[in-house]
Design a protein around this motif. Structure first.
Motif, PDB file in Angstrom:
ATOM      1  N   SER A  31       0.788  -1.234   0.144  1.00 27.37           N
ATOM      2  CA  SER A  31      -0.065   0.052  -0.100  1.00 27.37           C
ATOM      3  C   SER A  31       0.769   1.204  -0.128  1.00 27.37           C
ATOM      4  O   SER A  31       2.046   1.296   0.308  1.00 27.37           O
ATOM      5  CB  SER A  31      -0.834  -0.046   1.374  1.00 27.37           C
ATOM      6  OG  SER A  31      -0.047   0.144   2.420  1.00 27.37           O
ATOM      7  N   ARG A  32       0.189   2.391  -0.343  1.00 24.47           N
ATOM      8  CA  ARG A  32       1.026   3.669  -0.307  1.00 24.47           C
ATOM      9  C   ARG A  32       1.341   3.917   1.180  1.00 24.47           C
ATOM     10  O   ARG A  32       2.301   4.660   1.259  1.00 24.47           O
ATOM     11  CB  ARG A  32       0.305   4.878  -0.885  1.00 24.47           C
ATOM     12  CG  ARG A  32      -1.114   5.082   0.037  1.00 24.47           C
ATOM     13  CD  ARG A  32      -1.866   6.290  -0.637  1.00 24.47           C
ATOM     14  NE  ARG A  32      -3.149   6.748   0.048  1.00 24.47           N
ATOM     15  CZ  ARG A  32      -3.986   7.354  -0.228  1.00 24.47           C
ATOM     16  NH1 ARG A  32      -3.647   8.445  -1.398  1.00 24.47           N
ATOM     17  NH2 ARG A  32      -5.020   7.801   0.165  1.00 24.47           N
ATOM     18  N   ALA A  33       0.577   3.489   2.105  1.00 25.32           N
ATOM     19  CA  ALA A  33       0.995   3.798   3.780  1.00 25.32           C
ATOM     20  C   ALA A  33       2.212   3.130   3.945  1.00 25.32           C
ATOM     21  O   ALA A  33       2.963   3.764   4.664  1.00 25.32           O
ATOM     22  CB  ALA A  33      -0.191   3.382   4.426  1.00 25.32           C
ATOM     23  N   ALA A  36       5.155   4.797   2.398  1.00 23.79           N
ATOM     24  CA  ALA A  36       5.029   6.420   2.811  1.00 23.79           C
ATOM     25  C   ALA A  36       6.123   6.084   3.873  1.00 23.79           C
ATOM     26  O   ALA A  36       7.006   6.782   4.346  1.00 23.79           O
ATOM     27  CB  ALA A  36       3.828   6.850   3.278  1.00 23.79           C
ATOM     28  N   GLU A  37       5.928   4.887   4.865  1.00 21.48           N
ATOM     29  CA  GLU A  37       6.537   4.698   6.110  1.00 21.48           C
ATOM     30  C   GLU A  37       7.920   4.374   5.761  1.00 21.48           C
ATOM     31  O   GLU A  37       8.924   4.711   6.368  1.00 21.48           O
ATOM     32  CB  GLU A  37       6.046   3.789   6.907  1.00 21.48           C
ATOM     33  CG  GLU A  37       6.683   3.288   8.159  1.00 21.48           C
ATOM     34  CD  GLU A  37       5.643   2.228   8.933  1.00 21.48           C
ATOM     35  OE1 GLU A  37       6.382   1.573   9.902  1.00 21.48           O
ATOM     36  OE2 GLU A  37       4.805   1.669   8.412  1.00 21.48           O
ATOM     37  N   ARG A  43       1.903  10.290   2.761  1.00 17.81           N
ATOM     38  CA  ARG A  43       0.892   9.333   1.747  1.00 17.81           C
ATOM     39  C   ARG A  43       0.867   9.893   0.646  1.00 17.81           C
ATOM     40  O   ARG A  43       0.798   9.334  -0.477  1.00 17.81           O
ATOM     41  CB  ARG A  43      -0.111   8.873   2.504  1.00 17.81           C
ATOM     42  CG  ARG A  43      -0.020   8.185   3.803  1.00 17.81           C
ATOM     43  CD  ARG A  43      -1.297   7.579   4.137  1.00 17.81           C
ATOM     44  NE  ARG A  43      -1.184   6.664   5.467  1.00 17.81           N
ATOM     45  CZ  ARG A  43      -2.096   5.803   5.888  1.00 17.81           C
ATOM     46  NH1 ARG A  43      -3.395   5.847   5.288  1.00 17.81           N
ATOM     47  NH2 ARG A  43      -2.000   5.164   7.094  1.00 17.81           N
ATOM     48  N   GLN A  47       1.746   8.421  -2.967  1.00 13.35           N
ATOM     49  CA  GLN A  47       0.598   8.215  -3.970  1.00 13.35           C
ATOM     50  C   GLN A  47       1.004   8.905  -5.334  1.00 13.35           C
ATOM     51  O   GLN A  47       0.843   8.279  -6.407  1.00 13.35           O
ATOM     52  CB  GLN A  47      -0.676   8.657  -3.364  1.00 13.35           C
ATOM     53  CG  GLN A  47      -1.670   8.860  -4.428  1.00 13.35           C
ATOM     54  CD  GLN A  47      -2.332   7.239  -4.730  1.00 13.35           C
ATOM     55  OE1 GLN A  47      -2.263   6.401  -3.950  1.00 13.35           O
ATOM     56  NE2 GLN A  47      -2.919   7.265  -5.840  1.00 13.35           N
TER      57      GLN A  47
END
Length: 254
Positions: A31-33, A36-37, A43, A47
């Motif tokens: 996922s984008r999350a 991002a982390e 995020r 994205q």
């Protein structure tokens, strides 16, 4: 790094990892999350990086499912300079025949369209002079290959049987043959090639995504006296085709 460019660093890293085989074709990405982390960004940055790779054709988004590695599409070579206009068939039909494709094209025209300043400059006429504007859709085996929008000065074709490219006994035979039938001999053509991004209308007609890379070709035909007689904007989807120009070398006289 400037904030508005941080997504490019993430996109570069993801692109390299996809090409290294970290995720297989058809495999879903985290996922984008998660990204991002991992990259220490927001995020929205993650994205935007993934959207950037979707535009490039490396990833594809599936509504309600996620983002996946896109299967590479085969790019075929379109050699534009090898094929001249032939009787009853233009260079597109000749090129597709060489690639074992069945070629066809559709077009719609409008007469007495005032030339814009840009078109007037390309055709060496005055802004506002009436033109015939034609939208073309070129197909191979029923699939869209390229689009074109053409402008012809009505000062050349008005009152002749070839005023509208799709009508009359000379309809749909190619601009060179049409012009020749009214005594206008096209001798040369110039093409300017640039990269561009597909508009929504172009994407819908070509079956690609909005923002996909396309090859934009600005072509102008000149008669044997150097007068511009037709100009066109041609659009080819980069994900499916590459453009090549053949250079003929004249042999020395023996």
């Amino acid at each position: 790094m400037p904030r508005d460019k941080s997504y490019l660093k993430v996109a570069d890293e993801l692109r390299a990892r996809v090409r290294a085989g970290e995720w297989a074709v058809g495999e879903k990405l985290p996922s984008r999350a998660r990204f991002a982390e991992e990259f220490g960004v927001g995020r929205s940055v993650a994205q935007r990086a993934m959207e950037h790779l979707i535009v490039e054709g490396i990833l594809e988004g599936r509504a309600g499912s996620g983002t996946y590695v896109r299967r590479p599409r085969e790019r075929r070579r379109m050699i534009r300079s090898r094929h001249s206009e032939q009787r009853g068939a233009g260079p597109f039909a000749s090129n597709m025949k060489e690639l074992d494709h069945e070629a066809e094209w559709e077009c719609t025209s409008a007469a007495r369209v005032p030339a814009t300043e840009d078109i007037a400059e390309r055709l060496a006429i005055e802004p506002g002079d009436p033109c015939v504007v034609t939208d073309y859709e070129f197909l191979a085996d029923g699939m869209p290959v390229q689009l074109a929008k053409s402008w012809e000065p009505m000062a050349i074709t008005d009152g002749t049987p070839v005023l509208l490219p799709e009508m009359g006994p000379r309809g749909k035979i190619g601009v060179v043959e049409r012009m020749r039938s009214i005594g206008v001999d096209i001798a040369t053509g110039i093409e300017l090639v640039r990269p561009a991004r597909a508009t929504r209308e172009q994407a819908n007609l070509l079956g690609i995504s909005v923002g996909d890379l396309v090859i934009a070709i600005e072509r102008t035909y000149f008669d044997d006296e150097g007068r511009p007689v037709e100009t066109a904007d041609i659009v080819v989807p980069d994900i499916r085709w590459e453009i090549a120009y053949e250079i003929r070398v004249k042999r020395p006289e023996s």
